[in-house]
Design an enzyme around this catalytic site. Sequence first.
Site, PDB file in Angstrom:
ATOM      1  N   HIS A 119       0.828  -1.206   0.000  1.00 12.50           N
ATOM      2  CA  HIS A 119       0.000   0.000   0.000  1.00 12.50           C
ATOM      3  C   HIS A 119       0.856   1.247   0.000  1.00 12.50           C
ATOM      4  O   HIS A 119       1.951   1.292   0.568  1.00 12.50           O
ATOM      5  CB  HIS A 119      -1.002   0.008   1.163  1.00 12.50           C
ATOM      6  N   ASP A 121      -0.067   4.360   1.080  1.00 13.23           N
ATOM      7  CA  ASP A 121      -0.309   5.371   2.101  1.00 13.23           C
ATOM      8  C   ASP A 121       0.421   5.081   3.395  1.00 13.23           C
ATOM      9  O   ASP A 121       0.841   3.946   3.670  1.00 13.23           O
ATOM     10  CB  ASP A 121      -1.809   5.521   2.364  1.00 13.23           C
ATOM     11  N   ASP A 154       6.411   0.633   6.836  1.00 10.86           N
ATOM     12  CA  ASP A 154       4.985   0.418   6.616  1.00 10.86           C
ATOM     13  C   ASP A 154       4.461   1.440   5.620  1.00 10.86           C
ATOM     14  O   ASP A 154       3.964   2.476   6.004  1.00 10.86           O
ATOM     15  CB  ASP A 154       4.253   0.528   7.957  1.00 10.86           C
ATOM     16  N   GLU A 188      -5.015   1.974   2.766  1.00 14.02           N
ATOM     17  CA  GLU A 188      -5.037   0.830   3.673  1.00 14.02           C
ATOM     18  C   GLU A 188      -5.159   1.283   5.121  1.00 14.02           C
ATOM     19  O   GLU A 188      -5.823   0.624   5.935  1.00 14.02           O
ATOM     20  CB  GLU A 188      -3.754   0.002   3.485  1.00 14.02           C
ATOM     21  N   GLU A 189      -4.550   2.406   5.446  1.00 11.71           N
ATOM     22  CA  GLU A 189      -4.519   2.863   6.837  1.00 11.71           C
ATOM     23  C   GLU A 189      -5.863   3.386   7.333  1.00 11.71           C
ATOM     24  O   GLU A 189      -6.008   3.685   8.514  1.00 11.71           O
ATOM     25  CB  GLU A 189      -3.446   3.940   7.015  1.00 11.71           C
ATOM     26  N   ASP A 214       0.514 -10.267   0.849  1.00 15.08           N
ATOM     27  CA  ASP A 214       0.462  -8.876   1.286  1.00 15.08           C
ATOM     28  C   ASP A 214       1.438  -8.680   2.437  1.00 15.08           C
ATOM     29  O   ASP A 214       2.099  -9.626   2.891  1.00 15.08           O
ATOM     30  CB  ASP A 214      -0.965  -8.543   1.726  1.00 15.08           C
TER      31      ASP A 214
END
Length: 479
Positions: A119, A121, A154, A188-189, A214
């Site tokens: 992801h 974001d 992340d 995603e967050e 993932d």
Amino acid sequence: MVKRILWVILALIAVLVAILIFNAVTFKSKQLPIAALPAPAVPPTALEHLQEAIRFKTISFNDSTLLDTAQFLGFHRFLEKTYPAVHSNLVREKIKKYSLLYFWKGKNSSLKPIVLMAHQDVVPIEEASKSNWTVEPFSGDVKDGFIWGRGSADNKINVIGIFETIEKLLKESYQPERSLYFALGHDEERGGTGAVAIAAVLKQRGVSAEMVLDEGGIVTREKVPGMTKPVALIGTAEKGYLTLLLSVDKNGGHSSMPEQETALDILSKAVVNIRQHPFPANFAPATVGFMNHVGPEMPYPEKLVFANTWLFKSVVIGIYEKSPGGNAVVRTTAVPTIFNAGMKDNVVPTKATVTMNFRLLQGDGSEKVIAEIKRIIQDDRVSIVVSKEFSAEPSATSPEDGFGYKHVDETVKKTFAETVTTPFLMIGGTDSRHFGEISTNIIKFSPMTDPIGFHGIDERVSLESYQQTLWFYEQLIRQ
């Protein structure tokens, strides 16, 4: 008579001890006999590309109107410029404006494709903590053997790791046997609406994937007590997500003459009751898999305990409960995260609301949790409403003997030397939770070692981890 009873008791104890020892002796290792291959050095340009990616402030705020679209579009232009072979050879689609889906056609169309996910974001930086960072939070600085910055671990190390790998393989004229999708959600967050849309597109096209990979578990040298070797935590399931809004409406008034019980009193009592009555502890299937893979590698007495959880279940749960992370593995958790009440110090509020977040263990669905919360509170004055922001039931558990786990297991062994691999229950959430209709083999694993500062201050990932990430994805795709 007494002697006979004592002899019977001693005989039973002897039988019990024999069973315990037998189970420990026959508690065989599940580790694959595969040696790691030395990883090539990280090209200087690959390091620069990760640093540049971190500098894009692709932040997901709770309020979606705060989304800085220029940062995401700028990041897309950066990807196009940096990875020309990817954008010349793969089909790219934009979904929900900012999520990306790439398709790389394989040689053998009869084989099911695989889906790689990451992801774009990142979470925001708290203004109050900004001054506590060692480096500027979006600098991408390299310092003390680490790459620093929000999103370094992340999840931009995965994003750039996959791009670097595909670009390298394309320049070598490599084509995979099975087709590959590369899905990059943009939010995603905050629940993953981008991932939901990507999964819907793939489902509409009839895509059935052999594996979805993932972000998720990591390789750790620190987080599994009793282990002297590194442990690769390969996520095979994740907990569900539920947020409840608990509120109380009651006449307020002047603070100089408060009633016996205020809205805040009633709500506070409800929260305390919930916190003092934790959900029952249990072992999810992924946790059973963890004990069966890690247990044989442990020294006595830990090995004896894990080989006989039928007897020592309460002991194991007691050990897990001692740490926040361990406790979250064995039960549904509940915690208040936002309290709203009052507007002035001399006015008793008429309405009080608390936001409570629940992470659901397999077997504890949303309806069951809500019913249990009502039973614990036992007060009709407390209104309970499910938040409209985001919710998800606990995921299914991917099989250990399935293509996904086996493939990742082998690749981890080839990447990380002397590492124990194991299934693992994710206590956090990932975009892959939305892909249950695309594949039954959904694996959650980030190929790096002990990153620091997830969602916190001084987020960083080691240069060694970046080397491992690049090597992992290359071997994964080549296989």
